[in-house]
Scaffold this active site. Structure first.
Site, PDB file in Angstrom:
ATOM      1  N   VAL A  64       0.833  -1.206   0.000  1.00  0.00           N
ATOM      2  CA  VAL A  64       0.000   0.000   0.000  1.00  0.00           C
ATOM      3  C   VAL A  64       0.868   1.256   0.000  1.00  0.00           C
ATOM      4  CG1 VAL A  64      -1.704   1.257   1.388  1.00  0.00           C
ATOM      5  CG2 VAL A  64      -1.735  -1.230   1.359  1.00  0.00           C
ATOM      6  N   CYS A  65       0.415   2.287  -0.717  1.00  0.00           N
ATOM      7  CA  CYS A  65       0.999   3.629  -0.624  1.00  0.00           C
ATOM      8  C   CYS A  65      -0.152   4.627  -0.723  1.00  0.00           C
ATOM      9  CB  CYS A  65       2.067   3.861  -1.697  1.00  0.00           C
ATOM     10  SG  CYS A  65       1.432   3.958  -3.376  1.00  0.00           S
ATOM     11  N   ARG A  66       0.123   5.849  -1.098  1.00  0.00           N
ATOM     12  CA  ARG A  66      -0.942   6.853  -1.176  1.00  0.00           C
ATOM     13  C   ARG A  66      -1.855   6.620  -2.372  1.00  0.00           C
ATOM     14  NH1 ARG A  66      -1.814  11.216  -3.996  1.00  0.00           N
ATOM     15  NH2 ARG A  66       0.283  11.243  -4.827  1.00  0.00           N
TER      16      ARG A  66
END
Length: 103
Positions: A64-66
């Site tokens: 996950v990231c932004r």
């Protein structure tokens, strides 16, 4: 591409139905502290190479990231070493589930 993509809603559904799943958040410290998925492991993208021993290669890990771009880079890297990873496309900007704050 040697990994799957999963939408945030599908990740949330999996958490709600399966409970414990492995999530790796590759955002920077300030992004992590401003809200992350409960139970996620935090390793900023720039530190992944030094932290390979902290991950289980055969256990499916959702990255996950932004927005899904840095997590895609992490998935490319990790899958090249044989790690079983899934990119959460859309990232935390599309996450509607519970979040924790702070370190």
């Amino acid at each position: 591409m040697s990994y799957k993509e999963m939408l945030p809603q599908d990740v949330l559904n999996r958490i709600q139905h399966q409970g414990l799943i492995h999530i790796l958040d590759v955002r920077e410290d300030d992004e992590w502290e401003s809200g992350h998925i409960p139970g996620a492991k935090h390793i900023p993208l720039g530190q992944i190479a030094k932290a390979l021993n902290e991950l289980q290669p055969k256990t499916e890990t959702i990255v996950v990231c932004r927005s899904g771009n840095r997590s895609r880079v992490a998935c490319d890297y990790l899958s090249s070493f044989g790690y079983t990873v899934v990119n959460m496309s859309g990232g935390m900007s599309e996450w509607t589930g519970e979040v924790e704050y702070g370190k």
